[in-house]
Design a protein around this motif. Structure first.
Motif, PDB file in Angstrom:
ATOM      1  N   TYR A  98       0.844  -1.207   0.000  1.00 31.26           N
ATOM      2  CA  TYR A  98       0.000   0.000   0.000  1.00 31.26           C
ATOM      3  C   TYR A  98       0.875   1.252   0.000  1.00 31.26           C
ATOM      4  O   TYR A  98       0.625   2.198  -0.758  1.00 31.26           O
ATOM      5  CB  TYR A  98      -0.909  -0.011   1.224  1.00 31.26           C
ATOM      6  CG  TYR A  98      -1.821   1.184   1.321  1.00 31.26           C
ATOM      7  CD1 TYR A  98      -3.064   1.200   0.677  1.00 31.26           C
ATOM      8  CD2 TYR A  98      -1.450   2.315   2.062  1.00 31.26           C
ATOM      9  CE1 TYR A  98      -3.905   2.303   0.777  1.00 31.26           C
ATOM     10  CE2 TYR A  98      -2.279   3.409   2.159  1.00 31.26           C
ATOM     11  CZ  TYR A  98      -3.504   3.405   1.517  1.00 31.26           C
ATOM     12  OH  TYR A  98      -4.330   4.510   1.606  1.00 31.26           O
ATOM     13  N   GLY A 101       2.265   2.283  -3.193  1.00 30.54           N
ATOM     14  CA  GLY A 101       1.323   2.781  -4.185  1.00 30.54           C
ATOM     15  C   GLY A 101       0.641   1.740  -5.047  1.00 30.54           C
ATOM     16  O   GLY A 101       0.247   2.034  -6.187  1.00 30.54           O
ATOM     17  N   ALA A 102       0.478   0.521  -4.544  1.00 29.79           N
ATOM     18  CA  ALA A 102      -0.220  -0.519  -5.309  1.00 29.79           C
ATOM     19  C   ALA A 102      -1.619  -0.031  -5.685  1.00 29.79           C
ATOM     20  O   ALA A 102      -2.393   0.392  -4.822  1.00 29.79           O
ATOM     21  CB  ALA A 102      -0.309  -1.804  -4.491  1.00 29.79           C
ATOM     22  N   LYS A 103      -1.950  -0.055  -6.982  1.00 27.91           N
ATOM     23  CA  LYS A 103      -3.241   0.457  -7.440  1.00 27.91           C
ATOM     24  C   LYS A 103      -4.394  -0.416  -6.959  1.00 27.91           C
ATOM     25  O   LYS A 103      -5.458   0.092  -6.595  1.00 27.91           O
ATOM     26  CB  LYS A 103      -3.233   0.544  -8.969  1.00 27.91           C
ATOM     27  CG  LYS A 103      -2.244   1.568  -9.505  1.00 27.91           C
ATOM     28  CD  LYS A 103      -2.276   1.621 -11.033  1.00 27.91           C
ATOM     29  CE  LYS A 103      -1.286   2.655 -11.561  1.00 27.91           C
ATOM     30  NZ  LYS A 103      -1.264   2.713 -13.038  1.00 27.91           N
ATOM     31  N   ASP A 104      -4.194  -1.720  -7.004  1.00 23.40           N
ATOM     32  CA  ASP A 104      -5.209  -2.662  -6.542  1.00 23.40           C
ATOM     33  C   ASP A 104      -4.755  -3.168  -5.177  1.00 23.40           C
ATOM     34  O   ASP A 104      -4.084  -4.188  -5.070  1.00 23.40           O
ATOM     35  CB  ASP A 104      -5.334  -3.818  -7.550  1.00 23.40           C
ATOM     36  CG  ASP A 104      -6.567  -4.673  -7.319  1.00 23.40           C
ATOM     37  OD1 ASP A 104      -7.263  -4.440  -6.307  1.00 23.40           O
ATOM     38  OD2 ASP A 104      -6.824  -5.572  -8.141  1.00 23.40           O
ATOM     39  N   SER A 105      -5.091  -2.424  -4.113  1.00 26.62           N
ATOM     40  CA  SER A 105      -4.543  -2.722  -2.784  1.00 26.62           C
ATOM     41  C   SER A 105      -4.887  -4.137  -2.330  1.00 26.62           C
ATOM     42  O   SER A 105      -5.944  -4.677  -2.645  1.00 26.62           O
ATOM     43  CB  SER A 105      -5.054  -1.703  -1.756  1.00 26.62           C
ATOM     44  OG  SER A 105      -6.461  -1.704  -1.707  1.00 26.62           O
ATOM     45  N   LYS A 227      -6.361  -9.269  -3.337  1.00 29.18           N
ATOM     46  CA  LYS A 227      -6.515  -7.949  -3.956  1.00 29.18           C
ATOM     47  C   LYS A 227      -7.965  -7.471  -3.808  1.00 29.18           C
ATOM     48  O   LYS A 227      -8.892  -8.279  -3.806  1.00 29.18           O
ATOM     49  CB  LYS A 227      -6.121  -8.014  -5.430  1.00 29.18           C
ATOM     50  CG  LYS A 227      -4.631  -8.170  -5.645  1.00 29.18           C
ATOM     51  CD  LYS A 227      -4.210  -7.950  -7.098  1.00 29.18           C
ATOM     52  CE  LYS A 227      -4.712  -9.029  -8.024  1.00 29.18           C
ATOM     53  NZ  LYS A 227      -4.128  -8.903  -9.379  1.00 29.18           N
ATOM     54  N   SER A 229      -9.851  -6.116  -5.864  1.00 33.34           N
ATOM     55  CA  SER A 229     -10.664  -6.521  -7.004  1.00 33.34           C
ATOM     56  C   SER A 229     -11.182  -7.947  -6.853  1.00 33.34           C
ATOM     57  O   SER A 229     -12.335  -8.244  -7.187  1.00 33.34           O
ATOM     58  CB  SER A 229      -9.860  -6.401  -8.302  1.00 33.34           C
ATOM     59  OG  SER A 229      -8.690  -7.205  -8.246  1.00 33.34           O
TER      60      SER A 229
END
Length: 339
Positions: A98, A101-105, A227, A229
């Motif tokens: 996180y 900067g992971a887009k899909d936390s 994730k 998502s």
């Protein structure tokens, strides 16, 4: 007489069934394939293996593919890449992802262990061991930024020891190789998971003098994550997965170390029953496993404090972004036990 004989036969059968563990009810559902990447294959995670061996994942409609990552960094990579649907590791890995900067936390949805699972091993028996005895000594430690090493340093600081100046911590040895290095003469102490700690004792190369799980107190050591998502796309799978784990957890709490060892033995073919039982007993007695899978906010904040203390986190990350308790709260009660 026939009635008494029937009753006696029933009671004997009931007692025999109680010895094997927990009652199973095959579901017959169409199974969804799920890949779980675990950070290590360890007796420390007994409730997970009970759930596997007792068929609880299949009961929940899951065809589980278990893969060992051999390190939280590798397990996290598998989750982020989609190679694994679910990761099982220290929750610090989700905080790092996180913060980077992971887009899909990657979100934690179930906590399994509430104590550290490793032990400090010395070269000689020392019933009067004190953490102050580590002053000036060399210790084979863990990977920088990993939970084993951070909890070790957390304990040192609690005992007024500076990890950087009061002792020497060797972090250059790969995970899983420290016991062999210690047997070969490296270090005055080593920090080991099971079965390595017990194996060192059995071969006379070392002796457990302290439990990091006991001396660190309750910490959120390992958790399951996926994730964001995947949580949104497959809530039924995550719920079923969590239900299966809860059944395994309750089964472990309801049975003796010998019974638990018997159930998980197929997962640890290289470990004899006496050793396996002793290790399960050691973990059970130090209250390793939670009653529920709910990852509480206080536990997450403690983890954040440990990361900050280790210099691995510059600012707090939001609990609400990295933990969901929805699935753990809804997990079904376990099946009725036979014993």
């Amino acid at each position: 007489m026939k009635k008494k004989s029937f009753l006696l036969s029933f009671l004997i059968l009931f007692a025999l069934l109680a010895l094997v563990g927990c009652k199973k009810h095959p579901s017959g559902e169409t199974l969804s394939k799920v890949t779980l990447n675990e950070v290590a294959h360890s007796i420390f995670y007994a409730p997970q293996y009970v759930a596997i061996q007792e068929g609880y994942f299949a009961e929940e409609g899951i065809d589980l593919n278990l893969v060992t990552g051999f390190g939280a960094d590798k397990t996290m990579t598998a989750v982020l890449s989609g190679e694994a649907d679910i990761g099982f590791m220290g929750a610090e890995a989700t905080i790092y992802a996180y913060a980077e900067g992971a887009k899909d936390s990657v979100v934690n949805f179930a906590q399994l262990t509430q104590r550290a699972g490793n032990f400090l091993v010395a070269r000689e028996e020392d019933p009067d061991f004190s953490w102050q005895d580590l002053k000036g000594k060399k210790v084979l430690g863990g990977r920088k930024g990993g939970m084993p090493e951070m909890v070790f340093e957390y304990i040192l600081k609690k005992n007024n020891l500076d990890p950087a100046t009061d002792l020497s911590i060797d972090q250059s040895i790969d995970f899983g190789s420290t016991a062999a290095a210690f047997s070969g003469g490296q270090g005055d102490y080593t920090v080991e998971f099971e079965p390595s700690a017990t194996a060192l004792e059995q071969e006379g190369s070392g002796y457990v003098v302290a439990s990091l799980g006991v001396d660190s107190g309750y910490v959120p050591y390992t958790a399951y994550c996926a994730k964001s998502s995947y949580l949104k796309e497959s809530p039924q799978i995550i719920q079923g997965f969590t239900n299966a784990l809860q059944k395994g957890m309750d089964c472990v709490h309801a049975h003796t170390p010998a019974e638990i060892a018997q159930v998980i033995k197929p997962q640890f073919d290289d470990t004899d029953m006496e050793t396996l039982t002793a290790i399960v007993k050691r973990y059970q007695e130090q209250d390793t496993w939670k009653d529920s899978l709910i990852f509480e906010k206080d536990s997450f904040l403690l983890l954040s404090d440990i990361l900050e203390s280790a210099g691995e986190l510059s600012e707090k990350v939001p609990y609400e972004q990295l933990v969901t308790t929805d699935f753990a709260k809804k997990s079904r009660k376990p099946l009725i036990l036979t014993g």
